[in-house]
Enzyme design. Structure first.
Site, PDB file in Angstrom:
ATOM      1  N   GLU A  81       0.877  -1.166   0.000  1.00 56.97           N
ATOM      2  CA  GLU A  81       0.000   0.000   0.000  1.00 56.97           C
ATOM      3  C   GLU A  81       0.922   1.226   0.000  1.00 56.97           C
ATOM      4  OE1 GLU A  81      -2.658   0.286   3.336  1.00 56.97           O
ATOM      5  OE2 GLU A  81      -3.466   2.186   2.605  1.00 56.97           O
ATOM      6  N   LYS A  90       4.530   0.862   9.179  1.00 58.94           N
ATOM      7  CA  LYS A  90       4.671   2.130   8.475  1.00 58.94           C
ATOM      8  C   LYS A  90       4.052   3.271   9.273  1.00 58.94           C
ATOM      9  CE  LYS A  90       3.217   0.095   4.672  1.00 58.94           C
ATOM     10  NZ  LYS A  90       2.525  -0.016   3.385  1.00 58.94           N
ATOM     11  N   ARG A 101       5.238 -12.659   9.785  1.00 61.88           N
ATOM     12  CA  ARG A 101       5.937 -11.423   9.475  1.00 61.88           C
ATOM     13  C   ARG A 101       7.306 -11.428  10.125  1.00 61.88           C
ATOM     14  NH1 ARG A 101       2.386  -7.121   9.124  1.00 61.88           N
ATOM     15  NH2 ARG A 101       4.027  -5.675   9.687  1.00 61.88           N
TER      16      ARG A 101
HETATM   17  P1  ATP Z   1       2.715  -1.945   7.777  1.00 62.26           P
HETATM   18  O1  ATP Z   1       2.056  -2.491   8.986  1.00 62.26           O
HETATM   19  O2  ATP Z   1       4.150  -1.653   7.958  1.00 62.26           O
HETATM   20  O3  ATP Z   1       1.968  -0.827   7.128  1.00 62.26           O
HETATM   21  P2  ATP Z   1       1.514  -3.577   5.848  1.00 62.26           P
HETATM   22  O4  ATP Z   1       1.371  -5.049   5.922  1.00 62.26           O
HETATM   23  O5  ATP Z   1       0.302  -2.771   6.092  1.00 62.26           O
HETATM   24  O6  ATP Z   1       2.700  -3.169   6.771  1.00 62.26           O
HETATM   25  P3  ATP Z   1       1.677  -3.395   3.039  1.00 62.26           P
HETATM   26  O7  ATP Z   1       2.123  -2.262   2.225  1.00 62.26           O
HETATM   27  O8  ATP Z   1       0.240  -3.736   3.017  1.00 62.26           O
HETATM   28  O9  ATP Z   1       2.138  -3.098   4.509  1.00 62.26           O
HETATM   29  O10 ATP Z   1       2.560  -4.665   2.760  1.00 62.26           O
HETATM   30  C1  ATP Z   1       2.918  -5.175   1.512  1.00 62.26           C
HETATM   31  C2  ATP Z   1       3.302  -6.617   1.676  1.00 62.26           C
HETATM   32  O11 ATP Z   1       4.399  -6.734   2.579  1.00 62.26           O
HETATM   33  C3  ATP Z   1       2.168  -7.412   2.258  1.00 62.26           C
HETATM   34  O12 ATP Z   1       2.047  -8.615   1.553  1.00 62.26           O
HETATM   35  C4  ATP Z   1       2.581  -7.651   3.685  1.00 62.26           C
HETATM   36  O13 ATP Z   1       2.049  -8.831   4.167  1.00 62.26           O
HETATM   37  C5  ATP Z   1       4.095  -7.663   3.588  1.00 62.26           C
HETATM   38  N1  ATP Z   1       4.699  -7.261   4.861  1.00 62.26           N
HETATM   39  C6  ATP Z   1       4.480  -6.127   5.552  1.00 62.26           C
HETATM   40  N2  ATP Z   1       5.160  -6.120   6.703  1.00 62.26           N
HETATM   41  C7  ATP Z   1       5.853  -7.283   6.751  1.00 62.26           C
HETATM   42  C8  ATP Z   1       6.753  -7.878   7.700  1.00 62.26           C
HETATM   43  N3  ATP Z   1       7.074  -7.271   8.842  1.00 62.26           N
HETATM   44  N4  ATP Z   1       7.262  -9.088   7.409  1.00 62.26           N
HETATM   45  C9  ATP Z   1       6.951  -9.701   6.245  1.00 62.26           C
HETATM   46  N5  ATP Z   1       6.119  -9.205   5.320  1.00 62.26           N
HETATM   47  C10 ATP Z   1       5.564  -8.009   5.561  1.00 62.26           C
HETATM   48 MG    MG Z   2      -1.391  -2.720   5.072  1.00 62.18          MG
END
Ligand code: ATP
Ligand code: MG
Length: 556
Positions: A40, A277, A267
């Site tokens: 995102e 983020k 994760r």
């Molecule tokens: P954040 O909580 O940091 O915003 P998010 O999961 O909302 O993380 P996205 O932009 O939706 O962020 O993530 C893109 C991809 O990266 C998704 O498939 C998510 O599952 C993966 N991802 C995000 N954080 C991690 C992590 N700590 N370890 C492994 N994969 C991750």
């Molecule tokens: Mg997300």
């Protein structure tokens, strides 16, 4: 890099997902592999995303398949093209190439709208006018079932007309939503008539003002996967329950088969760092760090500015592996990867961070010495090193008195200057406060590249920089940003900030470093691995970031 690392770069370690893929290919369920990385664009990517990138792109490479970069852009309020650009940059820098052009979930808004109409026509979606608070009350809890919305049994015609009104901007935000009609008593809360569309009067970074209704993540993600013919849709464990909704939506619409399947892995949590983020954004907006790419940030751009290499990050992701177990990885595991890389590949150089002046009284004219750029890699060549009557050494490398453990310069004793001669400390000069200002030495002209001929043993070796021919430099000595292993648990991040996370020093580097390139790592001998800061550093303003210490530092 070590041999182990070099071979590792070409292979994804087998894990439960590659086992599933192997089975799918063997059984003929799929005859190709197509993955996607779906960030995102609401922030910069962090080390957790690197794990997901290496997994998705790595699998595509391994199986000769494809991997899309898809922006999951359904929440215009928090998103920005700055983030879109940074994400593309980071994925490319890590060494991966997406299939074709980057995709946007917003590319599919028209199709998504069509599938919503299809669900309404089938009688499995309805326009609900409960307020967000009422909806929460109706939803129930983990232990109590929810109850049906009073709007649940509207006719197809009425729903079509109301959804049209939503689209035309005739409902204020929060006044109406489109919901799937599933089961308000489901043990899975995501299945209790989840919202598919909401009203939001916001300009979108890709679609402008075309829409005032936006599809929800759960509705968008599975359909985007199916449109792109993704075979294995890999995400993190918190989406495990959502898989039911993912499948429900796809099964209820007339989209091309075979359908993609979602798989979840745990994760990455990294000791001492935040991997959210939202929380990282707060560090940026509160001015606690110097932007998303502050070298203390666990973002890909921060690690890059700090001096990490793509190979080191890929190797880290390979070592931590992919499982369904929640765990926290020690920070030292990340540091080990960059240290191994730089030990193998970084040119050596000399820098004095806490300078004290040394005068070599029996030395005459400047000499240009030669120094190898790497102790075990002659192919990396050598450089000129000016040696002069006045030099700098590090304060910590001299004592007036010391026991035998101390293998540096001591008054009345000898030490070797790295790549140069043996010197002996004769006397010191101090200022009014007792601080040593100059160390007076003599040197043995017969000791360049060889031991003293009379059999004197000189054990210690210290680094130095000419005081007459050098470049002044700023050194940014970084340490962990937080004092605790789990900063996400802190109520107030300010209370767990490490006041020593950045210490700035001013010293000198050998003149060859005037040509240092940003992000190129160096080993400053006996000090650590450093790189020129890509933001503030230049030929005329040498600013070096500490990438990692030479040896593993103490954990929490
Ligand atoms: P954040 O909580 O940091 O915003 P998010 O999961 O909302 O993380 P996205 O932009 O939706 O962020 O993530 C893109 C991809 O990266 C998704 O498939 C998510 O599952 C993966 N991802 C995000 N954080 C991690 C992590 N700590 N370890 C492994 N994969 C991750
Ligand atoms: Mg997300």
């Amino acid at each position: 890099m070590s041999e182990e690392i070099l071979t590792a770069e070409t292979e994804t370690r087998a894990n439960f997902i590659t086992h599933i893929i192997d089975e799918d290919l063997a059984s003929g369920k799929h005859n190709n592999v197509y993955t996607r990385f779906p960030p995102e664009p609401n922030g910069y990517l962090h080390i957790g995303h690197a794990k997901s990138i290496c997994l998705n792109f790595g699998i595509a490479q391994e199986y000769n398949g494809k991997c899309n970069l898809r922006f999951d852009d359904t929440n215009p309020v928090k998103e920005d093209v700055e983030y879109v650009d940074s994400i593309k940059r980071d994925v490319e820098w890590l060494g991966f190439k997406w299939e074709g052009e980057p995709r946007y979930a917003s590319d599919y808004f028209d199709q998504l709208y069509g599938y919503a109409i299809e669900l309404i026509n089938k009688g499995v979606a309805y326009v609900c006018e409960l307020s967000p608070e009422e909806m929460r009350e109706y939803r129930g809890t983990l232990t109590e079932p929810g109850k049906n919305s009073p709007y649940r049994d509207r006719s197809v015609e009425e729903n079509l007309a109301l959804f049209e009104k939503m689209k035309n901007g005739e409902f204020a935000e929060g006044k109406a939503s489109l919901r799937a009609k599933i089961d308000m008593a489901s043990p899975f809360i995501v299945m209790r008539d989840p919202v598919l569309y909401r009203v939001k009067f916001a300009s979108h970074h890709q679609t402008g003002d075309k829409w005032c209704i936006y599809p929800m993540y759960d509705f968008t993600h599975c359909i985007s996967d199916a449109i792109e013919r993704i075979t294995h849709s890999i995400c993190t464990l918190e989406f495990q329950d959502n898989r039911r909704l993912y499948d429900w939506i796809l099964e209820n619409i007339s989209i091309q088969r075979p359908l993609p399947h979602q798989y979840e892995f745990s994760r990455l949590n990294l000791e001492g760092t935040l991997t959210s983020k939202r929380k990282l954004l707060k560090l940026v907006t509160d001015g606690i760090v110097d932007g998303w790419n502050d070298p203390r940030m666990p973002t890909i751009s921060g690690l890059r500015r700090r001096g990490y290499t793509p190979a080191a990050l890929r190797e880290f992701c390979r070592r931590i592996g992919v499982t369904k177990q929640d765990n926290v990885v020690e920070y030292s595991a990340l540091e080990a990867c960059i240290r191994e890389d730089l030990n193998e590949n970084a040119p050596r150089a000399m820098a004095v961070i806490n300078p004290v002046r040394v005068v070599i009284e029996n030395f005459g004219e400047k000499e240009i010495l030669k120094a190898p750029n790497h102790p075990n890699r002659p192919e990396l060549g050598e450089r000129d090193l000016p040696f002069t009557r006045e030099i700098y050494i590090d304060e910590a490398d001299f004592r007036e008195e010391a026991n035998k453990q101390y293998k540096r310069l001591v008054l009345g004793k000898e030490v070797r200057l790295r790549n140069a001669y043996v010197i002996k400390a004769e006397r010191v000069e101090k200022d009014a406060s007792g601080q040593i200002t100059t160390i007076f030495c003599t040197y043995d002209s017969e000791t360049l590249g060889k031991n003293p001929s009379d059999g004197r043993k000189v054990k210690g070796v210290i680094h130095w920089v000419s005081a007459e021919d050098n470049k002044p430099a700023e050194f940014r000595i970084y340490d962990r940003l937080f004092t605790v292993a789990n900063p996400s648990a802190a109520e107030d991040l300010n209370e767990v900030l490490n006041p020593q996370s950045l210490v700035v020093k001013h010293g000198f580097v050998e003149p060859s470093l005037a040509n240092a390139k940003a992000e190129q790592g160096y080993q400053f001998e006996r000090e650590g691995y450093f790189c020129l800061d890509s933001k503030d550093g230049s030929k005329d303003n040498l600013v070096f970031n500490l990438t990692v210490n030479l040896k593993e530092s103490v954990a929490f």
